[in-house]
Motif scaffolding. Sequence first.
Motif, PDB file in Angstrom:
ATOM      1  N   HIS A 114       6.162   5.654   4.329  1.00  9.81           N
ATOM      2  CA  HIS A 114       6.734   4.489   5.006  1.00  9.81           C
ATOM      3  C   HIS A 114       7.831   3.856   4.150  1.00  9.81           C
ATOM      4  CE1 HIS A 114       2.918   4.059   7.560  1.00  9.81           C
ATOM      5  NE2 HIS A 114       3.917   4.182   8.417  1.00  9.81           N
ATOM      6  N   ASP A 131      -0.454  -0.987   4.957  1.00  9.13           N
ATOM      7  CA  ASP A 131      -0.993   0.142   5.732  1.00  9.13           C
ATOM      8  C   ASP A 131      -2.381   0.369   5.123  1.00  9.13           C
ATOM      9  OD1 ASP A 131      -1.411   2.539   7.054  1.00  9.13           O
ATOM     10  OD2 ASP A 131       0.060   3.676   5.880  1.00  9.13           O
ATOM     11  N   ALA A 145       1.600   7.510  -0.513  1.00  8.53           N
ATOM     12  CA  ALA A 145       2.470   8.643  -0.830  1.00  8.53           C
ATOM     13  C   ALA A 145       3.949   8.284  -0.642  1.00  8.53           C
ATOM     14  CB  ALA A 145       2.114   9.828   0.044  1.00  8.53           C
ATOM     15  N   MET A 170     -11.048   2.804  -5.154  1.00  6.84           N
ATOM     16  CA  MET A 170      -9.627   3.164  -5.014  1.00  6.84           C
ATOM     17  C   MET A 170      -8.966   3.092  -6.377  1.00  6.84           C
ATOM     18  SD  MET A 170      -8.262   1.392  -1.593  1.00  6.84           S
ATOM     19  CE  MET A 170      -9.227   1.329  -0.111  1.00  6.84           C
ATOM     20  N   THR A 220       0.867  -1.189   0.000  1.00 12.12           N
ATOM     21  CA  THR A 220       0.000   0.000   0.000  1.00 12.12           C
ATOM     22  C   THR A 220       0.901   1.235   0.000  1.00 12.12           C
ATOM     23  OG1 THR A 220      -0.008  -0.133   2.405  1.00 12.12           O
ATOM     24  CG2 THR A 220      -1.899  -1.118   1.291  1.00 12.12           C
ATOM     25  N   ARG A 274      -5.854  11.009  11.886  1.00 12.61           N
ATOM     26  CA  ARG A 274      -6.041   9.733  11.201  1.00 12.61           C
ATOM     27  C   ARG A 274      -5.430   8.570  11.990  1.00 12.61           C
ATOM     28  NH1 ARG A 274      -3.003   7.593   7.722  1.00 12.61           N
ATOM     29  NH2 ARG A 274      -4.067   5.879   6.751  1.00 12.61           N
ATOM     30  N   GLN A 308      -6.639  10.561  -0.930  1.00 13.44           N
ATOM     31  CA  GLN A 308      -7.904  10.049  -1.472  1.00 13.44           C
ATOM     32  C   GLN A 308      -9.093  10.707  -0.780  1.00 13.44           C
ATOM     33  OE1 GLN A 308      -6.753   5.985  -0.714  1.00 13.44           O
ATOM     34  NE2 GLN A 308      -6.438   5.543  -2.879  1.00 13.44           N
ATOM     35  N   GLU A 359      -9.785  -8.550   0.123  1.00 10.32           N
ATOM     36  CA  GLU A 359      -8.388  -8.277  -0.267  1.00 10.32           C
ATOM     37  C   GLU A 359      -7.437  -8.687   0.860  1.00 10.32           C
ATOM     38  OE1 GLU A 359      -6.502  -6.397  -2.817  1.00 10.32           O
ATOM     39  OE2 GLU A 359      -8.127  -7.261  -3.962  1.00 10.32           O
ATOM     40  N   ASP A 411       0.247  -0.367  -5.400  1.00 10.62           N
ATOM     41  CA  ASP A 411      -0.950   0.367  -4.989  1.00 10.62           C
ATOM     42  C   ASP A 411      -1.988   0.150  -6.082  1.00 10.62           C
ATOM     43  OD1 ASP A 411      -1.283   2.911  -2.730  1.00 10.62           O
ATOM     44  OD2 ASP A 411      -2.890   2.555  -4.185  1.00 10.62           O
ATOM     45  N   ARG A 412      -3.245   0.058  -5.669  1.00 16.19           N
ATOM     46  CA  ARG A 412      -4.296  -0.131  -6.679  1.00 16.19           C
ATOM     47  C   ARG A 412      -4.761   1.205  -7.240  1.00 16.19           C
ATOM     48  NH1 ARG A 412      -9.319  -2.426  -3.165  1.00 16.19           N
ATOM     49  NH2 ARG A 412      -9.569  -3.571  -5.082  1.00 16.19           N
ATOM     50  N   PHE A 467      -3.327  -5.520  -3.767  1.00 17.83           N
ATOM     51  CA  PHE A 467      -2.347  -6.373  -3.078  1.00 17.83           C
ATOM     52  C   PHE A 467      -2.773  -7.842  -3.021  1.00 17.83           C
ATOM     53  CE2 PHE A 467      -4.007  -3.926   0.823  1.00 17.83           C
ATOM     54  CZ  PHE A 467      -4.912  -4.905   1.220  1.00 17.83           C
TER      55      PHE A 467
END
Length: 316
Positions: free
Chosen positions: A35, A101, A32, A128, A29, A299, A108, A220, A53-54, A80
């Motif tokens: 991580h 993550d 941006a 997504m 994931t 968040r 988004q 998923e 990433d999707r 994923f």
Amino acid sequence: MPSHVPVLPGAVRSLLAPAPFAGWIVDGTVGAGGHAASLLAAAGPEARLLALDRDETALAIARDALAPFTGRVSFVHAPFSRMAEAARDAGVSSVRAILLDLGVSSMQLDRAERGFSFLRDGPCDMRMDATGGGRTAYDLLRDESEETLAAIFRDWGEERYAARAARAVKTALAEGRLPDSTTALADLLDKALGGRKGRLHPATRCFQALRLAVNRELDELEKVLPQALDLLAPGGRLGVISFHSLEDHIVKNFFRLHEGETVSLPQGGTRWAGAEPRGERATKKPVVPDEAECAANPRARSAKLRVFEKAREGAA
Ligand SMILES: C[S@@+](CC[C@H](N)C(=O)[O-])C[C@H]1O[C@@H](n2cnc3c(N)ncnc32)[C@H](O)[C@@H]1O
């Protein structure tokens, strides 16, 4: 420039890349790339990254963020649940760390046109991956039966008045006034659910449920966990950050199922015991953000990090 502040960055780094290594990191994931950049830096110059990433727009942002590591990163636009295939295609081996993550990023949520948030007026989309077709939230509200919608709101939103919400949606559809915008849908749900009583907007749970349904998020997660465990090299670690109890239960149960324990045998020696033992939890309790992080990054409030370490060679 859209921004996303990674949650639990210190814990992710110290648990997944405690020392430099030669091998692969898989970020399922990448978002941006926050991580991912920190893991690459901690793992050192011999480490490489497979970044999935999707969401294509997230990948474009991650490409920029990870430009300093060019040549060491492979990007794949895929859900994923296709991690094993993506790893095979990229020639990935010796995976030392995998991170998931979960959920949506601030980018988004902040983009009205993605339709994730009822705080911003946009279409009821919530996909997504907006490139691959697939049903939007509006399609789902229109096409699913009242019973199925109620089950979605109840099971995935933990909404007490799920039946009421589903009835309001289907009544609006029959009367030709099913909203196709997020704020109008939030108003409809607000009225159906009897207005705000607590801290949460009344539509919050139904919106979460719709997002999970549109993106098949729990499915998923169920699919990726065994692939991730297979992919890890002995001693490699899988870290999952979840944001609500439905996800956390799946992760916790999966880790428990595969936790092994060395037990002593009466005749001497030891045996590796457990349901389907393949390693052990590196975090007995989930790691959660401290107050300072929650204050700086709202968040983070519901985040939980669990980490599993695959057995080292000879342990099993
Ligand atoms: C919380 S953000 C990740 C942020 C990232 N760790 C960072 O530091 O910037 C979650 C990301 O995962 C992606 N995502 C969520 N579910 C996915 C799935 N099943 N497959 C691939 N990507 C997924 C989303 O598109 C989003 O970009």
